[in-house]
Write a protein that holds these residues in place. Structure first.
Motif, short mmCIF file in Angstrom:
data_model
loop_
_atom_site.label_atom_id
_atom_site.label_comp_id
_atom_site.label_asym_id
_atom_site.label_seq_id
_atom_site.Cartn_x
_atom_site.Cartn_y
_atom_site.Cartn_z
N GLY A 100 3.63 4.91 2.82
CA GLY A 100 4.51 6.63 2.12
C GLY A 100 2.79 7.12 1.32
O GLY A 100 2.94 8.53 1.95
N GLU A 101 2.73 5.89 1.36
CA GLU A 101 1.16 6.55 -0.29
C GLU A 101 0.24 7.38 0.04
O GLU A 101 -1.26 7.39 0.03
CB GLU A 101 0.76 6.12 -1.47
CG GLU A 101 0.46 6.53 -2.59
CD GLU A 101 -0.79 5.75 -2.89
OE1 GLU A 101 -1.35 6.59 -3.95
OE2 GLU A 101 -1.07 5.01 -2.30
N GLN A 102 -0.27 6.79 1.68
CA GLN A 102 -1.39 6.83 3.00
C GLN A 102 -0.99 9.12 2.45
O GLN A 102 -2.82 9.03 3.85
CB GLN A 102 -1.41 6.26 3.77
CG GLN A 102 -2.64 4.63 3.77
CD GLN A 102 -1.83 3.75 4.52
OE1 GLN A 102 -1.70 2.92 4.53
NE2 GLN A 102 -2.03 3.84 5.64
N CYS A 103 -0.37 9.22 2.78
CA CYS A 103 -0.07 10.66 3.27
C CYS A 103 -1.57 11.35 2.91
O CYS A 103 -1.30 11.14 1.06
CB CYS A 103 1.21 11.09 2.62
SG CYS A 103 1.51 12.48 3.22
N PRO A 104 -2.12 12.30 3.21
CA PRO A 104 -3.14 12.75 1.97
C PRO A 104 -2.52 14.07 1.38
O PRO A 104 -1.31 14.43 1.62
CB PRO A 104 -3.49 13.97 3.83
CG PRO A 104 -3.01 12.80 4.43
CD PRO A 104 -2.37 12.51 4.67
N GLY A 105 -3.07 13.78 0.13
CA GLY A 105 -2.32 14.77 -1.24
C GLY A 105 -1.43 13.62 -1.98
O GLY A 105 -0.19 14.91 -2.86
N ALA A 106 -0.95 12.28 -1.41
CA ALA A 106 0.31 11.99 -1.75
C ALA A 106 0.23 10.66 -3.24
O ALA A 106 0.92 10.21 -3.18
CB ALA A 106 1.24 11.75 -0.50
N SER A 107 -1.38 10.84 -2.88
CA SER A 107 -1.57 9.72 -4.18
C SER A 107 -0.57 9.57 -5.29
O SER A 107 -1.11 10.78 -5.86
CB SER A 107 -3.24 9.31 -4.29
OG SER A 107 -3.29 9.94 -4.60
N MET A 108 -0.54 8.57 -5.86
CA MET A 108 0.26 9.07 -7.40
C MET A 108 -0.45 7.38 -8.24
O MET A 108 -1.41 6.40 -7.11
CB MET A 108 1.08 8.03 -7.12
CG MET A 108 2.21 8.50 -6.07
SD MET A 108 4.04 7.50 -5.90
CE MET A 108 4.18 7.70 -4.34
N THR A 109 -0.16 7.60 -9.30
CA THR A 109 -1.24 6.92 -9.84
C THR A 109 -0.30 5.59 -10.40
O THR A 109 0.53 6.00 -10.25
CB THR A 109 -0.72 7.67 -11.99
OG1 THR A 109 -0.02 7.49 -12.25
CG2 THR A 109 -1.56 8.88 -11.68
N ALA A 110 -1.16 4.27 -11.03
CA ALA A 110 -0.74 3.40 -11.34
C ALA A 110 0.78 3.57 -11.70
O ALA A 110 1.45 2.99 -11.73
CB ALA A 110 -1.30 1.78 -12.29
N ARG A 111 1.18 4.01 -12.99
CA ARG A 111 2.35 4.76 -13.76
C ARG A 111 3.24 5.49 -12.88
O ARG A 111 3.79 4.99 -13.20
CB ARG A 111 1.71 5.38 -15.07
CG ARG A 111 3.21 5.72 -15.97
CD ARG A 111 3.15 4.33 -17.24
NE ARG A 111 4.16 4.55 -17.72
CZ ARG A 111 5.96 4.46 -17.92
NH1 ARG A 111 6.46 4.02 -16.21
NH2 ARG A 111 6.61 5.01 -17.97
N GLN A 112 2.76 5.93 -12.40
CA GLN A 112 3.88 6.86 -11.72
C GLN A 112 4.37 5.29 -10.35
O GLN A 112 5.84 5.64 -9.61
CB GLN A 112 3.17 7.88 -10.21
CG GLN A 112 2.75 8.83 -11.57
CD GLN A 112 2.29 10.29 -10.47
OE1 GLN A 112 1.31 9.43 -9.81
NE2 GLN A 112 2.85 11.72 -11.26
N LYS A 113 3.43 5.14 -9.86
CA LYS A 113 4.01 3.92 -8.44
C LYS A 113 4.51 3.15 -9.61
O LYS A 113 6.34 2.56 -8.16
CB LYS A 113 2.63 3.24 -7.69
CG LYS A 113 2.10 3.73 -6.90
CD LYS A 113 1.35 3.24 -6.44
CE LYS A 113 -0.03 3.81 -5.41
NZ LYS A 113 -1.43 3.22 -5.14
N LEU A 114 4.49 2.35 -10.45
CA LEU A 114 5.80 1.90 -11.26
C LEU A 114 6.72 2.05 -11.40
O LEU A 114 8.00 1.63 -11.36
CB LEU A 114 5.40 1.37 -12.44
CG LEU A 114 5.79 -0.27 -13.49
CD1 LEU A 114 5.53 -1.30 -12.89
CD2 LEU A 114 5.72 0.08 -15.17
#
Ligand code: KIV
Ligand code: ZN
Length: 504
Positions: free
Chosen positions: A16-30
């Motif tokens: 999911g996060e591989q989608c362009p513009g969707a990258s999340m910070t480590a805190r968001q992912k947690l």
């Protein structure tokens, strides 16, 4: 495991996060991972540890803090990948899963890998064996399985199961399959891989033809017992299969699929969808099944009349069971810290003391501007807090005025460490002028690709949440977000959020 148990494998944080513009910070992912655990998914694919130090750290943090689901890390069949995944997953102990993949289709073998069938089998077997030396739970994915010759696919699966794979995944990597054909492939594998019952058969579908959910459901009907997908169907290109749609199809149609056992807490579906949307910056389309704004909105008079008489006339799912219409009394500026903390806990957030301090102070500011503070307002505040990153530039001051001829001119003052930097620019509108002034200060050239304003709750005093997608120097697409009761301020802060992310 019961024969009717369906394993839900969530790859929002990886595919999911591989989608362009969707990258999340480590805190968001947690925070997303914690919510996925509350939703009750069986496996969380937390990332691809070898890819970057950031991915490695984020998988490791999720592996040490998120309990309940298995935590999985992706890896090619290469020793350095498998070792990185094993090390990142170590804190998960027996809940760790290594997921190794290798392309099997003729086109990938010939043009991408330049390897023949026997070499491919050997690499896959070696990869599974090495992963197995670190963890008990090993998944093997035959990338582009749906375009692989079925006989070869059966042969390689037999070998990787013999080498210790506990799950074998059949991806429709390029979203090429159609349901009947995909179901036949799954049936073929059950009939032609002699040791198939020693592993769980999984499917992983992409949505290039809009068939990812249909293909996944057809495969489940044919015997697959793990399904992979993402929340809201986010993912590269047209995305992955949407997990909430698969879950609700299985739940709603036991007459067709049989009574499947699911570990999912349905009432967490909507909350998970909203969190993923906010954290990834990818809005959910209004008419999206299950979680779209209009999914349960009946406009036609005949339908409304029918629903009032008996809900089931036009509604196949009771929206309450997936978390719609769960509203609590709003808080007000008179609510104390204890009430705020209590509500945040009810909403599922576990925050540090200093995070609650920050949110409480913003809560009081908003309380002066708006009468009622709803759960969605609080979620926006929490998400703002979670999404904080190291800020190279901080907004100190902003003003907009008309210069001659009605052309807007914005003045911006930013802080960088001890330095105060001021500049001004004209633009096509107030927001454009302010963004240009920010560019003059930072020296970056941001091209605004998308700009979206959303009202978090209803009413004229509602908090406005602005999401921008900005292309910096034609290289990096970065998402920025901010919320405020003043949309102009939210816009500048969102742009600055993207600038600070780009600088990171
Ligand atoms: O789509 C795909 O083939 C994948 C694999 C890595 C499972 O994402
Ligand atoms: Zn994929």
């Amino acid at each position: 495991m019961a024969e009717n148990r369906l394993i839900i494998f969530d790859t929002t944080l990886r595919d999911g996060e591989q989608c362009p513009g969707a990258s999340m910070t480590a805190r968001q992912k947690l925070e997303v991972a914690k919510q996925l655990a509350r939703l009750g998914v069986d496996v969380i694919e937390a990332g691809f540890p070898v890819i970057s130090q950031g991915d490695y750290q984020s998988v490791r943090e999720i592996a040490s803090q998120v309990k309940g689901p298995k935590i999985c890390g992706l890896s090619r069949c290469l020793p350095k990948d498998i070792e990185a995944a094993a090390s990142a997953l170590e804190p998960a102990g027996s809940a760790a899963r290594i997921h190794v993949f290798l392309a099997t289709s003729q086109i990938h073998r010939r043009y991408k890998l330049a390897k023949d069938e026997e070499e491919i089998i050997q690499i896959a077997v070696n990869g599974v064996r090495l992963a197995k030396s670190f963890v008990e739970d090993v998944e093997f994915s035959a990338e582009d399985a749906s375009r692989t010759e079925p006989e070869f696919l059966a042969r390689i699966l037999q070998q990787v199961i013999e080498a210790g794979a506990t799950t074998v995944n059949i991806p429709d990597t390029v979203g090429y399959a159609v349901p009947e054909e995909f179901a036949s492939l799954i049936r073929y594998l059950f009939e032609n891989v002699p040791n198939i019952h020693k592993a769980i058969v999984s499917v992983h579908c992409h949505n290039d033809l809009g068939l990812a959910v249909s293909n996944s459901l057809a495969a489940i009907k044919a015997g697959a017992r793990q399904v992979e997908g993402t929340i809201n169907g986010i993912g590269e290109r047209a995305g992955n299969a949407s997990l909430e749609e698969i879950i609700m199809a299985i739940h709603t149609r036991p007459d067709f699929f049989g009574k499947m056992e699911l570990g999912i807490q349905l009432k967490e579906i909507l909350r998970t969808s909203r969190l993923v949307s906010r954290m990834s910056g990818l809005a959910v389309q209004r008419n999206k099944a299950i979680v779209g704004e209009n999914a349960f909105a009946h406009a036609a008079g005949i339908h409304q009349d029918g629903i009032l008489k008996k809900r089931e006339t036009y509604e196949i799912i009771d929206p309450k069971i997936i978390g719609w219409e769960q509203s609590e009394l709003p808080l007000t500026k008179h609510s104390g810290r204890a009430a705020l903390e209590n509500r945040l806990r009810m909403l599922g957030f576990e925050l540090e003391k200093d995070e609650i301090d920050n949110i409480f102070s913003q809560f009081k500011d908003i309380g002066d501007k708006k009468k009622f503070i709803y759960d969605d307002d609080l979620i926006a505040l929490v998400e703002g807090q979670i999404s904080r990153i190291k800020e190279t530039y901080q907004l100190e001051y902003m003003a907009v005025a008309d210069c001659s001829g009605g052309i807007p001119m914005a003045t911006i003052k930013l802080r960088r460490g001890q330095e105060l930097l001021v500049d001004a620019s004209t633009g096509d509108g107030a927001v454009d002028a302010a963004m240009k002034a920010v560019d003059r200060i930072t020296g970056l050239h941001g091209h605004l690709v998308e700009y979206e304003v959303r009202s978090v709750t209803e009413g004229k005093d509602a908090i406005g949440e602005v999401t921008v997608k900005v292309n910096f120097d034609s290289k990096h697409l970065v998402t920025g977000k901010a919320a405020s009761t003043d949309v102009f301020e939210a816009s500048i802060r969102a742009y600055l959020n993207a600038v600070n992310k780009a600088l990171l």
